[in-house]
Design an enzyme around this catalytic site. Structure first.
Site, PDB file in Angstrom:
ATOM      1  CD  GLN A 295     -28.064 -18.631  24.589  1.00 20.77           C
ATOM      2  OE1 GLN A 295     -26.836 -18.919  24.744  1.00 20.77           O
ATOM      3  NE2 GLN A 295     -28.538 -17.328  24.178  1.00 20.77           N
TER       4      GLN A 295
ATOM      5  NE  ARG B  81     -19.509 -18.798  22.193  1.00 15.80           N
ATOM      6  CZ  ARG B  81     -20.383 -19.257  23.204  1.00 15.80           C
ATOM      7  NH1 ARG B  81     -20.587 -20.383  23.668  1.00 15.80           N
ATOM      8  NH2 ARG B  81     -21.246 -18.299  23.609  1.00 15.80           N
TER       9      ARG B  81
ATOM     10  N   GLY C  59     -24.515 -10.315  28.673  1.00 14.62           N
ATOM     11  CA  GLY C  59     -25.336 -11.081  27.824  1.00 14.62           C
ATOM     12  C   GLY C  59     -24.868 -12.649  28.151  1.00 14.62           C
TER      13      GLY C  59
ATOM     14  CD  GLU D 163     -19.357 -15.257  22.044  1.00 17.45           C
ATOM     15  OE1 GLU D 163     -20.252 -16.249  21.589  1.00 17.45           O
ATOM     16  OE2 GLU D 163     -19.173 -14.359  21.349  1.00 17.45           O
TER      17      GLU D 163
ATOM     18  CD  GLU E  35     -24.760 -11.093  16.911  1.00 21.07           C
ATOM     19  OE1 GLU E  35     -25.138 -11.099  18.117  1.00 21.07           O
ATOM     20  OE2 GLU E  35     -24.009 -11.956  16.239  1.00 21.07           O
TER      21      GLU E  35
ATOM     22  CG  HIS F  63     -20.495 -20.013  16.263  1.00 16.34           C
ATOM     23  ND1 HIS F  63     -19.549 -19.972  17.251  1.00 16.34           N
ATOM     24  CD2 HIS F  63     -21.518 -19.259  16.467  1.00 16.34           C
ATOM     25  CE1 HIS F  63     -19.905 -18.993  17.650  1.00 16.34           C
ATOM     26  NE2 HIS F  63     -20.945 -18.475  17.378  1.00 16.34           N
TER      27      HIS F  63
END
Lengths: 374, 374
Positions: free
Chosen positions: A36, A45, A69, A134, A143, A312
């Site tokens: 996280q 982001r 999420g 996100e 994913e 990232h």
């Protein structure tokens, strides 16, 4: 988090996925604070979502919000700070417990309700004005978390509701990269080593393993040459025009729309005397609100190759072996195709069909390469 | 491969493990040729099994053999080459297909039958004279594969049958290692970074994440300081007497015998002015046959710290923070305890309780540390 589960309620199923297996393969990483934190440290982001929310408070003030999420709870917390009346923050992993303490520590427990569960199963007391999430994976769709956002939208978004982000695009461009040489060397090193191993095993242990050479080389080839790589490319490595290969309107997209991504596009090489070493894939998302209720300040979050604004996510790199010498003005006609892996719907199989025309008019034989996004 | 499954037939269950989850967490690595090759390149491992078989042909000639977890098929092939009449080679993953081609390529298809399936589920046409298996994980019991060997033995070994290997032991010794400083530095670096992150998040994004400091530090501590490490230690790093903490007779051991490993032992420091940086755990196995039908040549496979006979198992290192200065003649009274992890029966939780007495007679306060074998 982008998948149907055995306990699906009211969402179309792309095929039953065992919850335990999905947790072992996918969800578990998100239960770690270290992971996280990595995402919370991504300034590009964070800035994008922060600005999208606080420069569009009209979408949040007095409104109800669903964070799909929620992870650490950051978007839910910002939504509350921007004036939301109520925020439902759904998180499938035990990270929800940390989200809950974060909400309490920031005095927002009267506004933000953290719910542990999957989006496909949770039941909310009401529909919401905003769905924020996100959900983007590498190259946008790795994913397959957007499935869960679609599920949330279909079940819980008011007809007047707004999606944050509202739009998403996938991009591809031709690139140069020394990774192509590195991986080729790694592969060849592994095969050299294999042949030595074959000889040792025959001489020392009396077993002829040469029948395994072919499957071993296929396994190594898949690993070293056919699996897409994570990289943060420099813009100088982009050697031709980039193309949008997929556009998603988050208010209308269905799971069917994203099961397969195909695109035919052209790209002109803009660099003199270079090597086409492969392609890069990345994405951007936009926060535009909806036509009837637009953003006051449109925000963009892009993961394009950048000298100082890397994220990232990096880009996904698909290497071409062997690389091809191209010139400024060479034209690439590319057919791109991406499908979900049968073994794991959160992973992808990709194909690039490339026809190169030199400035002279000469057309090279088509190059067809298959890749795996693992 | 050491576990009970939902389809258990005839074996005692240590608790239902979902097959899909077990595959996603455990089995899948063994389906890769790269992983098999790594084990096949371990000369110490290969030599031990090769010699155990070929220097004890009387156990194999004209006999029936079961290879539990055949992987590439190597042990089954050697058993056939040593004169076995019939070999059943059981493998749970698709690696069985490669084992089958290897058997065919070495002209042993009339002797070796490769069967894809779990040991708990397969049905053989007959009982066998020998069960051979390379089931040992890090520190012997990681992976809990011996459960499957016990199951095989109880179902398929003749009353006169022999186990290969016949015995196994777990060892522990006190050690010195600079890893203790490295990991401590890594942990402290992660925490320094965290505090910077806290400040940035508060200043730039208006969210106070300090409530997560404690769980974050616990997570990092578990990762950097409490999780056992793989290492190939040099014998110079062993600073005191090693102790056997578990002995297993493979012909009689039950799953109950290995669910928990506890041992109280002493160790005397043999090095002057050194630091007790932690403990190393390793194992050895022996091929002795059985009392009524012994090996002609007893073979040992040890994974003890070695200057030039290291194995792919290495040792498991349990680091003590902070390290303790000890002298030659210092005595350690150690209580060791190892249990299976509730979340995953193939992983372990370990506790060391250490009482140090200096040569002067001074006794230090007891050190109690918990570790995870992941």
């Amino acid at each position: 988090m982008g998948s149907s589960t055995n306990g699906v309620v009211g969402c179309s199923s792309t095929g039953a996925v065992d919850k335990g297996v999905d947790f072992a393969n996918y969800f578990c990483t998100y239960a770690f604070l270290y992971h996280q934190k990595e995402m919370l440290c991504d300034r590009v982001r964070m800035d994008a979502y922060y600005n999208a929310i606080f420069q569009n408070k009209h979408h949040f003030q007095g409104k109800t919000v669903l964070d799909v999420g929620t992870g650490s709870g950051i978007l839910a917390i910002w939504s509350a700070q921007a004036g939301a009346r109520k925020v439902y923050a759904v998180e499938a992993t035990k990270m929800s417990e940390h989200a809950r303490s974060l909400v309490n520590a920031n005095n927002l427990q009267d506004i933000v309700e953290v719910i542990e569960g999957s989006m496909e199963e949770v039941v909310l007391p009401e529909k919401v004005d905003v769905i924020i999430s996100e959900w983007m994976g590498y190259f946008l769709l790795r994913e397959s978390m957007f499935d869960s956002v679609i599920c949330a939208r279909d079940r819980w978004l008011k007809p007047t509701g707004v999606m944050y982000p509202s739009h998403a695009r996938m991009w591809v461009s031709p690139i140069r990269s020394s990774l192509v040489d590195q991986r080729k060397n790694d592969y060849e090193g592994a095969m050299d080593d294999w042949y030595g191993f074959l000889e040792d095993t025959k001489n020392s242990y009396g077993v002829d393993m040469s029948v395994l050479t072919r499957p071993f080389s296929e396994e190594q080839e898949k690993y070293y040459l056919q699996t897409s790589l994570w990289n943060n490319l420099h813009p100088h490595q982009v050697i031709g025009t980039a193309a949008v290969i997929k556009e998603i309107d988050c208010i209308t997209a269905t799971v069917n729309d994203i099961l397969q991504v195909t695109s035919s596009f052209s790209s002109t090489i803009s660099m003199e005397h270079t090597r086409l070493c492969g392609f890069a894939g990345w994405f951007d998302v936009h926060f535009r609100g909806r036509r009837e209720d637009p953003a006051q300040q449109e925000i963009e979050l892009t993961t394009a190759p950048s000298s100082n604004n890397g994220t990232h996510w990096g880009q996904q790199v698909f290497l071409l072996h062997p690389p091809v010498h191209v010139d400024e003005g060479s034209n690439l006609n590319v057919y791109f195709s991406m499908n979900r892996s049968k073994e794991n719907h959160r992973l992808m199989e990709v194909e690039f069909d490339v026809k190169i025309s030199k400035p002279s008019g000469k057309i090279l034989p088509p190059i067809i390469k298959k890749f795996y996004i693992e």
